[in-house]
Structures are given as structure tokens and as C-alpha cells.
Motif scaffolding. Sequence first.
Motif, PDB file in Angstrom:
ATOM      1  N   ILE A 127       0.856  -1.320  -0.051  1.00  0.00           N
ATOM      2  CA  ILE A 127      -0.152   0.008   0.073  1.00  0.00           C
ATOM      3  C   ILE A 127       1.034   1.119   0.080  1.00  0.00           C
ATOM      4  CG2 ILE A 127      -1.614   1.359   1.195  1.00  0.00           C
ATOM      5  CD1 ILE A 127      -2.871  -1.260   2.346  1.00  0.00           C
ATOM      6  N   CYS A 128       1.974   1.224   0.559  1.00  0.00           N
ATOM      7  CA  CYS A 128       2.972   2.513   0.788  1.00  0.00           C
ATOM      8  C   CYS A 128       3.541   2.669  -0.700  1.00  0.00           C
ATOM      9  CB  CYS A 128       3.971   2.220   1.602  1.00  0.00           C
ATOM     10  SG  CYS A 128       3.764   2.397   3.507  1.00  0.00           S
ATOM     11  N   LEU A 129       3.932   1.494  -1.312  1.00  0.00           N
ATOM     12  CA  LEU A 129       4.341   1.612  -2.727  1.00  0.00           C
ATOM     13  C   LEU A 129       3.344   2.323  -3.612  1.00  0.00           C
ATOM     14  CD1 LEU A 129       6.214   1.172  -5.035  1.00  0.00           C
ATOM     15  CD2 LEU A 129       5.415  -1.021  -5.251  1.00  0.00           C
ATOM     16  N   PHE A 173      -7.102   3.486  -9.834  1.00  0.00           N
ATOM     17  CA  PHE A 173      -5.854   2.528  -9.845  1.00  0.00           C
ATOM     18  C   PHE A 173      -5.640   2.365  -8.414  1.00  0.00           C
ATOM     19  CE2 PHE A 173      -5.052   3.964 -14.268  1.00  0.00           C
ATOM     20  CZ  PHE A 173      -6.096   3.104 -14.854  1.00  0.00           C
ATOM     21  N   GLY A 174      -5.335   3.523  -7.448  1.00  0.00           N
ATOM     22  CA  GLY A 174      -5.099   3.213  -6.024  1.00  0.00           C
ATOM     23  C   GLY A 174      -5.657   2.755  -5.311  1.00  0.00           C
ATOM     24  N   ILE A 175      -6.963   2.994  -5.428  1.00  0.00           N
ATOM     25  CA  ILE A 175      -8.042   2.309  -4.476  1.00  0.00           C
ATOM     26  C   ILE A 175      -8.177   0.720  -4.790  1.00  0.00           C
ATOM     27  CG2 ILE A 175     -10.528   2.272  -3.802  1.00  0.00           C
ATOM     28  CD1 ILE A 175     -10.696   5.171  -4.243  1.00  0.00           C
ATOM     29  N   SER A 176      -7.959   0.659  -6.297  1.00  0.00           N
ATOM     30  CA  SER A 176      -8.111  -0.857  -6.571  1.00  0.00           C
ATOM     31  C   SER A 176      -6.855  -1.811  -6.092  1.00  0.00           C
ATOM     32  CB  SER A 176      -7.962  -0.979  -8.243  1.00  0.00           C
ATOM     33  OG  SER A 176      -9.341  -0.596  -8.687  1.00  0.00           O
ATOM     34  N   THR A 177      -5.477  -1.070  -6.063  1.00  0.00           N
ATOM     35  CA  THR A 177      -4.350  -1.551  -5.548  1.00  0.00           C
ATOM     36  C   THR A 177      -4.585  -2.011  -3.923  1.00  0.00           C
ATOM     37  OG1 THR A 177      -2.977  -0.568  -7.147  1.00  0.00           O
ATOM     38  CG2 THR A 177      -1.901  -1.379  -5.278  1.00  0.00           C
ATOM     39  N   TYR A 192       1.106  -1.452 -12.060  1.00  0.00           N
ATOM     40  CA  TYR A 192       1.677  -1.259 -13.438  1.00  0.00           C
ATOM     41  C   TYR A 192       0.691  -0.063 -13.929  1.00  0.00           C
ATOM     42  CZ  TYR A 192       4.044  -5.655 -13.484  1.00  0.00           C
ATOM     43  OH  TYR A 192       5.146  -6.711 -13.320  1.00  0.00           O
ATOM     44  N   PHE A 193      -0.710  -0.185 -13.736  1.00  0.00           N
ATOM     45  CA  PHE A 193      -1.457   0.812 -14.421  1.00  0.00           C
ATOM     46  C   PHE A 193      -1.240   2.230 -13.591  1.00  0.00           C
ATOM     47  CE2 PHE A 193      -4.424  -2.582 -15.892  1.00  0.00           C
ATOM     48  CZ  PHE A 193      -4.705  -2.018 -17.088  1.00  0.00           C
ATOM     49  N   ALA A 197       0.147   5.646 -15.685  1.00  0.00           N
ATOM     50  CA  ALA A 197      -0.256   6.884 -15.419  1.00  0.00           C
ATOM     51  C   ALA A 197       0.829   7.983 -15.176  1.00  0.00           C
ATOM     52  CB  ALA A 197      -1.552   6.933 -14.563  1.00  0.00           C
ATOM     53  N   LEU A 198       1.660   7.660 -14.103  1.00  0.00           N
ATOM     54  CA  LEU A 198       2.814   8.553 -13.795  1.00  0.00           C
ATOM     55  C   LEU A 198       3.769   8.662 -14.883  1.00  0.00           C
ATOM     56  CD1 LEU A 198       4.164   9.955 -11.527  1.00  0.00           C
ATOM     57  CD2 LEU A 198       5.395   7.690 -10.866  1.00  0.00           C
TER      58      LEU A 198
END
Length: 218
Positions: A127-129, A173-177, A192-193, A197-198
Motif C-alpha cells: 500500500i505504501c508503494l 487505480f490506487g483504491i483498486s491496488t 503497472y497501471f 499513468a505516472l
Amino acid sequence: MLSLIVNELKIQNNSLKDPIFIICVYLSLLIVFPISIGTNSSLLKEFSPAIIWVCALITFIASIEKFFSIEASEGILEQLVISRFPLYLIILVKVFCYWVSVGLPLIIIFPVIALFLEININVIGTICLSLIIGTISFSFVGILGAGLVLGAKKSNYIVMLLIIPLTIPILIFGISTTNFALNDLPTEATIYFQCMALSFLIAVVPVITSKAIKIYVE
């Protein structure tokens, strides 16, 4: 280049109050949500991914006015345009320093927040990553919005209208991860997504923001 980074960090952190304020805002938001949900641990686990990311976004929006505020009022933007460093490189430095000032404190205190949200210690690293990638993306979107509204009246409101739609893919993407990590599911695809995006923001934002600054100066 080192002097540019140090100077930018000084601008972003005029005093110790700034990072402390950011941490307090994030902690306050994270405390309010669980209290409103109640003691239902399953419900808290279900909503914790959205809570983590929405609170991070609100924290970034709350401090977005720092972008270009001092430079625009003191005429430093003109000096940046004619600087010996390329303007797009200066933009990248500003994004990095802004993330260090706003995003890094959130990452540092997240393990403590994870315990409060009853998150398994084994998934905190994942989650930190995800948060590191996402908060850097928030920084790029923020500087893009701040650059596009230079010179506009009530620019804070316009910035919010500009950047909130652009942050929706980052949030998804963040919430999904985070959700996959909490449910012991593979997170490689969503990370990866996030990286994709980044990478897009790294390529596009400095160019557009540089052009916006030049138009404002001219």
C-alpha cells in the motif's frame, strides 16, 4: 541543480508548521471517517481503501496554492523562464520538492494509520508503494492545474475544478491496488497501471506547464 532543489524546499517549507499542518489535516480526516462508520470492523475494512486515498487527495488539494504563489507575486517566474536550467527541468524539481513536502510525510505516518484502520501489517509495504506512486501523480496534476490558472482570479476554485477530474484515474487505480492488497489478491496489474499513468504525467505535465508559465510571463 542542488541549489535549485534546496531553494525550492525552502519555499515549500517556510517553517516547521507546514509539514505539521499537512500531517494534522491527514490524520484529522482519517480519524473522522472511522468514527462516522462506527466499530464495525468489516465495514471499516471495506471502506478503508477509499478513505486512505480520498483523504490523501484532500490533503494535496488543501495545500495546492503553494504552487507558483511566491514566484508569481515576487516576479521570480520571469527569472525561471530565462534561467540557465530548462524550464521543464525546473518543473520536475518543483514537483519533487512538493511531493517531499506533502506526500512524504503522509507515507512516513501511514504505518501508524494502518494500525488504526486495522490493516494487516503484511500488506503495508504494498500500500505504501501504491501511495508513493499515487501521491507523486497528485503532485504532477496539481502543478499542471496551478500553471494553467496563473493570473486568474479566484484561482484556487478553478484549480480544484481542473484537477479533481484528472485525479479520478489515479484514485481508481490506487483504491483498486489497496483493495486487492487487503483481500490478498495480486496487485501487479494495478500497480503497472499506476506506473503507466505516472509515466504519462512525467512526459506531458512539464511541457504543458512550461508553456503556460511562458504565456503568463509574456
